[in-house]
Structures are given as structure tokens and as C-alpha cells.
Design a protein around this motif. Structure first.
Motif, PDB file in Angstrom:
ATOM      1  N   THR A   6       0.801  -1.208   0.000  1.00  0.00           N
ATOM      2  CA  THR A   6       0.000   0.000   0.000  1.00  0.00           C
ATOM      3  C   THR A   6       0.843   1.271   0.000  1.00  0.00           C
ATOM      4  O   THR A   6       0.350   2.323  -0.321  1.00  0.00           O
ATOM      5  CB  THR A   6      -0.925   0.026   1.233  1.00  0.00           C
ATOM      6  N   THR A   7       2.097   1.177   0.374  1.00  0.00           N
ATOM      7  CA  THR A   7       2.965   2.339   0.354  1.00  0.00           C
ATOM      8  C   THR A   7       4.336   1.918  -0.138  1.00  0.00           C
ATOM      9  O   THR A   7       4.449   0.995  -0.927  1.00  0.00           O
ATOM     10  CB  THR A   7       3.060   2.981   1.755  1.00  0.00           C
ATOM     11  N   ASP A   8       5.359   2.584   0.342  1.00  0.00           N
ATOM     12  CA  ASP A   8       6.692   2.392  -0.217  1.00  0.00           C
ATOM     13  C   ASP A   8       7.248   0.999   0.032  1.00  0.00           C
ATOM     14  O   ASP A   8       7.113   0.433   1.103  1.00  0.00           O
ATOM     15  CB  ASP A   8       7.660   3.422   0.381  1.00  0.00           C
ATOM     16  N   TYR A   9       7.894   0.481  -0.993  1.00  0.00           N
ATOM     17  CA  TYR A   9       8.658  -0.750  -0.870  1.00  0.00           C
ATOM     18  C   TYR A   9      10.060  -0.395  -0.394  1.00  0.00           C
ATOM     19  O   TYR A   9      10.641   0.585  -0.841  1.00  0.00           O
ATOM     20  CB  TYR A   9       8.737  -1.448  -2.236  1.00  0.00           C
ATOM     21  N   ARG A  10      10.603  -1.177   0.505  1.00  0.00           N
ATOM     22  CA  ARG A  10      11.948  -0.919   1.000  1.00  0.00           C
ATOM     23  C   ARG A  10      12.901  -2.005   0.522  1.00  0.00           C
ATOM     24  O   ARG A  10      12.495  -3.150   0.345  1.00  0.00           O
ATOM     25  CB  ARG A  10      11.955  -0.837   2.527  1.00  0.00           C
ATOM     26  N   PRO A  11      14.174  -1.661   0.317  1.00  0.00           N
ATOM     27  CA  PRO A  11      15.124  -2.638  -0.225  1.00  0.00           C
ATOM     28  C   PRO A  11      15.214  -3.890   0.621  1.00  0.00           C
ATOM     29  O   PRO A  11      15.004  -3.869   1.831  1.00  0.00           O
ATOM     30  CB  PRO A  11      16.457  -1.863  -0.210  1.00  0.00           C
ATOM     31  N   ARG A  12      15.566  -4.981  -0.013  1.00  0.00           N
ATOM     32  CA  ARG A  12      15.703  -6.254   0.676  1.00  0.00           C
ATOM     33  C   ARG A  12      16.952  -6.267   1.546  1.00  0.00           C
ATOM     34  O   ARG A  12      17.955  -5.639   1.224  1.00  0.00           O
ATOM     35  CB  ARG A  12      15.758  -7.400  -0.332  1.00  0.00           C
ATOM     36  N   ILE A  13      16.858  -6.999   2.654  1.00  0.00           N
ATOM     37  CA  ILE A  13      17.987  -7.156   3.545  1.00  0.00           C
ATOM     38  C   ILE A  13      18.247  -8.641   3.718  1.00  0.00           C
ATOM     39  O   ILE A  13      17.332  -9.450   3.611  1.00  0.00           O
ATOM     40  CB  ILE A  13      17.705  -6.475   4.897  1.00  0.00           C
ATOM     41  N   ASN A  14      19.470  -9.009   3.954  1.00  0.00           N
ATOM     42  CA  ASN A  14      19.844 -10.422   3.939  1.00  0.00           C
ATOM     43  C   ASN A  14      20.333 -10.914   5.290  1.00  0.00           C
ATOM     44  O   ASN A  14      21.499 -11.216   5.472  1.00  0.00           O
ATOM     45  CB  ASN A  14      20.937 -10.669   2.883  1.00  0.00           C
ATOM     46  N   SER A  15      19.416 -10.964   6.253  1.00  0.00           N
ATOM     47  CA  SER A  15      19.780 -11.462   7.572  1.00  0.00           C
ATOM     48  C   SER A  15      18.557 -12.041   8.253  1.00  0.00           C
ATOM     49  O   SER A  15      17.567 -11.334   8.463  1.00  0.00           O
ATOM     50  CB  SER A  15      20.382 -10.344   8.434  1.00  0.00           C
ATOM     51  N   LEU A  16      18.609 -13.329   8.587  1.00  0.00           N
ATOM     52  CA  LEU A  16      17.486 -13.967   9.261  1.00  0.00           C
ATOM     53  C   LEU A  16      17.288 -13.380  10.656  1.00  0.00           C
ATOM     54  O   LEU A  16      16.181 -13.375  11.187  1.00  0.00           O
ATOM     55  CB  LEU A  16      17.718 -15.476   9.351  1.00  0.00           C
ATOM     56  N   SER A  17      18.351 -12.853  11.238  1.00  0.00           N
ATOM     57  CA  SER A  17      18.246 -12.254  12.561  1.00  0.00           C
ATOM     58  C   SER A  17      17.326 -11.038  12.556  1.00  0.00           C
ATOM     59  O   SER A  17      16.811 -10.632  13.601  1.00  0.00           O
ATOM     60  CB  SER A  17      19.632 -11.847  13.079  1.00  0.00           C
ATOM     61  N   LEU A  19      14.456 -11.014  11.553  1.00  0.00           N
ATOM     62  CA  LEU A  19      13.164 -11.534  11.977  1.00  0.00           C
ATOM     63  C   LEU A  19      13.186 -11.995  13.432  1.00  0.00           C
ATOM     64  O   LEU A  19      12.184 -12.490  13.945  1.00  0.00           O
ATOM     65  CB  LEU A  19      12.737 -12.705  11.093  1.00  0.00           C
ATOM     66  N   GLY A  20      14.333 -11.858  14.078  1.00  0.00           N
ATOM     67  CA  GLY A  20      14.457 -12.326  15.448  1.00  0.00           C
ATOM     68  C   GLY A  20      14.588 -13.825  15.554  1.00  0.00           C
ATOM     69  O   GLY A  20      14.325 -14.413  16.612  1.00  0.00           O
ATOM     70  N   ILE A  21      15.003 -14.474  14.466  1.00  0.00           N
ATOM     71  CA  ILE A  21      15.169 -15.929  14.450  1.00  0.00           C
ATOM     72  C   ILE A  21      16.658 -16.267  14.493  1.00  0.00           C
ATOM     73  O   ILE A  21      17.409 -15.915  13.577  1.00  0.00           O
ATOM     74  CB  ILE A  21      14.519 -16.542  13.201  1.00  0.00           C
ATOM     75  N   ALA A  22      17.072 -16.922  15.556  1.00  0.00           N
ATOM     76  CA  ALA A  22      18.468 -17.333  15.669  1.00  0.00           C
ATOM     77  C   ALA A  22      18.743 -18.488  14.721  1.00  0.00           C
ATOM     78  O   ALA A  22      17.846 -19.244  14.357  1.00  0.00           O
ATOM     79  CB  ALA A  22      18.777 -17.743  17.102  1.00  0.00           C
ATOM     80  N   SER A  23      19.982 -18.617  14.293  1.00  0.00           N
ATOM     81  CA  SER A  23      20.345 -19.713  13.393  1.00  0.00           C
ATOM     82  C   SER A  23      21.742 -20.215  13.751  1.00  0.00           C
ATOM     83  O   SER A  23      22.538 -19.507  14.354  1.00  0.00           O
ATOM     84  CB  SER A  23      20.320 -19.242  11.936  1.00  0.00           C
ATOM     85  N   GLY A  24      21.997 -21.451  13.360  1.00  0.00           N
ATOM     86  CA  GLY A  24      23.307 -22.013  13.606  1.00  0.00           C
ATOM     87  C   GLY A  24      24.240 -21.871  12.426  1.00  0.00           C
ATOM     88  O   GLY A  24      25.462 -21.973  12.570  1.00  0.00           O
ATOM     89  N   SER A  25      23.677 -21.616  11.255  1.00  0.00           N
ATOM     90  CA  SER A  25      24.485 -21.581  10.030  1.00  0.00           C
ATOM     91  C   SER A  25      24.591 -20.200   9.401  1.00  0.00           C
ATOM     92  O   SER A  25      25.253 -20.034   8.381  1.00  0.00           O
ATOM     93  CB  SER A  25      23.873 -22.544   9.001  1.00  0.00           C
ATOM     94  N   ASN A  26      23.918 -19.210   9.995  1.00  0.00           N
ATOM     95  CA  ASN A  26      23.926 -17.840   9.476  1.00  0.00           C
ATOM     96  C   ASN A  26      23.597 -17.803   7.989  1.00  0.00           C
ATOM     97  O   ASN A  26      24.372 -17.302   7.167  1.00  0.00           O
ATOM     98  CB  ASN A  26      25.293 -17.177   9.731  1.00  0.00           C
ATOM     99  N   PRO A  27      22.430 -18.310   7.597  1.00  0.00           N
ATOM    100  CA  PRO A  27      22.087 -18.406   6.174  1.00  0.00           C
ATOM    101  C   PRO A  27      21.775 -17.047   5.560  1.00  0.00           C
ATOM    102  O   PRO A  27      21.372 -16.106   6.245  1.00  0.00           O
ATOM    103  CB  PRO A  27      20.839 -19.295   6.182  1.00  0.00           C
ATOM    104  N   ILE A  28      21.979 -16.948   4.261  1.00  0.00           N
ATOM    105  CA  ILE A  28      21.583 -15.758   3.517  1.00  0.00           C
ATOM    106  C   ILE A  28      20.118 -15.917   3.121  1.00  0.00           C
ATOM    107  O   ILE A  28      19.731 -16.916   2.522  1.00  0.00           O
ATOM    108  CB  ILE A  28      22.450 -15.580   2.254  1.00  0.00           C
ATOM    109  N   VAL A  29      19.300 -14.929   3.457  1.00  0.00           N
ATOM    110  CA  VAL A  29      17.880 -14.976   3.132  1.00  0.00           C
ATOM    111  C   VAL A  29      17.465 -13.649   2.506  1.00  0.00           C
ATOM    112  O   VAL A  29      18.186 -12.654   2.609  1.00  0.00           O
ATOM    113  CB  VAL A  29      17.016 -15.251   4.382  1.00  0.00           C
ATOM    114  N   SER A  30      16.325 -13.648   1.862  1.00  0.00           N
ATOM    115  CA  SER A  30      15.785 -12.430   1.256  1.00  0.00           C
ATOM    116  C   SER A  30      14.554 -11.990   2.034  1.00  0.00           C
ATOM    117  O   SER A  30      13.550 -12.699   2.071  1.00  0.00           O
ATOM    118  CB  SER A  30      15.408 -12.685  -0.210  1.00  0.00           C
ATOM    119  N   LEU A  31      14.656 -10.843   2.651  1.00  0.00           N
ATOM    120  CA  LEU A  31      13.541 -10.269   3.385  1.00  0.00           C
ATOM    121  C   LEU A  31      13.056  -9.019   2.665  1.00  0.00           C
ATOM    122  O   LEU A  31      13.865  -8.248   2.144  1.00  0.00           O
ATOM    123  CB  LEU A  31      13.965  -9.889   4.809  1.00  0.00           C
ATOM    124  N   SER A  32      11.760  -8.835   2.630  1.00  0.00           N
ATOM    125  CA  SER A  32      11.179  -7.619   2.069  1.00  0.00           C
ATOM    126  C   SER A  32      10.458  -6.856   3.168  1.00  0.00           C
ATOM    127  O   SER A  32      10.055  -7.441   4.175  1.00  0.00           O
ATOM    128  CB  SER A  32      10.203  -7.959   0.941  1.00  0.00           C
TER     129      SER A  32
END
Length: 227
Positions: A6-17, A19-32
Motif C-alpha cells: 500500500t505504500t513504499d517498498y523498502r530494499p531487501r535485507i539479507n539477515s534472518l536475525s 526476523l528475530g530468528i536465531a540460526s546455527g548456520s547464518n544463512p543468507i535470506v531475502s527479506l522484504s
């Protein structure tokens, strides 16, 4: 799936953290990240559940429309909360922004792929699913067993734990939202809040009655435990 931008799109960031989700492998993810104006739909009941969401700021309500036209709110999602994580392939509720809200989202398939290879992420998702189930069970008991005063006290006790900053609860939701969450009328909610104020359990700041100070948490908690 159509995402209601409904409004501005913001650039993607690549960190699962993010989302507040801890990880053991520090994976690269796409968040919008998207902004939604007050009252705008984020997703609709029965729509394919292709994304998992997190409230960055603002607030979200998830609800069903009943056959008689009434609205039953199932949950309120506040900053930091993850929602839209379904057991099946479609959303069971409709989600709307209560106020101006910023939401992060990740493709569900991507998140599930990460979880298959990262035990920490898998345990986190399992915990989130378990917590959602527990909340649904608690909500069912609240609707089925408590008096109106006890329902309102239980709601305020929950909000006190989730929202209090500097001893003030700033409620983003309206009395209508609260009533539809508790299975009560707006008038009944207002009477219950007024009774709690008369009893010295709470007080208001300002004229909107959305900023609440809890004066007697022990009394509020005791009402929540009844029923």
C-alpha cells in the motif's frame, strides 16, 4: 500470492536475525519490507500462505468473519511478533493493519528450506508454532469460561505484559477491536473498563482512554486467574 503493498517498498535485507530468528548456520535470506496504512489488508483468509510476516512497527489484527456477519478477532500482533506461520497451505485468518504498520516478510518455502538444514531455525519455528497453539487454546478458554469483567482483565493483563513502556499501556486497537477479540459488545467492554477504574485497578492518561496506567497489578492478575 498477491501481497497488498500500500505504500513504499523498502530494499531487501539479507539477515534472518532481522526476523528475530536465531540460526546455527547464518544463512543468507531475502527479506522484504512494506508499509501498510491503517485498515489495509495484508492477506486474506483462504489465500495461499506463501509468506511469513513480522511486525516491525505498528500493530496487526487477524480475524474471521462469521456466517452471521460478526467479526471474531483471533490475535493481535505487536512489534517483533511473527505471524502468518500456518500448518496448512492457506491462511486461516485475514490480517489487517490496525494503525500505520511496517511489516517484514520472507517466503515460507525459503524459510522451510533453511529450517531443514539448520536445527536452531527448526526449533525456533517449532516454538513459534507451539506458542501460537497455546495462545489459541488460552483464547478459547477465555471466551468460554470467563465473565465479561474477567475477560477484559485478562486482555489488559496480557497487554500490560506485552506493551508497557514507562508503566503506561498504549493500546493501538479500538474498543471495537477489543470487543471482537473478547466476544463482547463495545458497551460491555466500556462498562468493564469503567468498573476497573472505579475499583482502583487502572486509570487513564488523556482523553482517548487508549493510554492506561495499571495501578493494582495484583488485583488485575487475580481477576485474570478467575473463571
Amino acid at each position: 500470492m498477491f501481497v497488498s503493498i500500500t505504500t513504499d517498498y523498502r530494499p531487501r535485507i539479507n539477515s534472518l536475525s532481522e526476523l528475530g530468528i536465531a540460526s546455527g548456520s547464518n544463512p543468507i535470506v531475502s527479506l522484504s519490507e512494506f508499509n501498510y496504512k491503517k485498515g489495509k489488508t495484508i492477506y486474506i483468509e483462504s489465500e495461499p500462505a506463501e509468506y511469513v510476516y513480522q511486525v516491525r512497527k505498528g500493530a496487526v489484527r487477524t480475524y474471521k468473519l462469521l456466517s452471521d456477519g460478526r467479526r471474531q478477532i483471533g490475535a493481535f500482533h505487536l512489534p517483533g511478533d511473527i505471524f502468518g506461520l500456518e500448518n496448512g497451505g492457506v491462511h486461516r485468518f485475514t490480517a489487517e493493519a490496525i494503525i500505520q504498520t511496517t511489516v517484514r516478510l520472507i517466503r515460507r518455502q525459503h524459510l522451510e528450506t533453511v529450517a531443514e538444514n539448520d536445527a536452531v531455525v527448526w526449533r525456533t519455528l517449532l516454538s513459534l508454532t507451539t506458542n501460537n497453539l497455546q495462545h489459541a487454546e488460552d483464547h478459547m478458554l477465555l471466551l468460554g469460561r470467563k465473565t465479561a469483567l474477567e475477560r477484559v482483565a485478562a486482555f489488559l493483563h496480557e497487554m500490560d505484559e506485552r506493551l508497557t513502556a514507562a508503566d503506561v499501556i498504549s493500546l493501538p486497537m479500538s474498543r471495537r477491536d477489543i470487543a471482537d477479540y473478547l466476544g463482547l459488545t463495545v458497551e460491555t467492554v466500556s462498562r468493564a473498563v469503567a468498573q476497573l477504574r472505579t475499583d482502583g485497578v487502572l486509570d487513564f492518561i488523556g482523553n482517548t482512554q487508549r493510554e492506561i496506567v495499571i495501578l493494582d497489578r495484583q488485583r488485575l492478575a487475580s481477576l485474570d486467574l478467575q473463571g
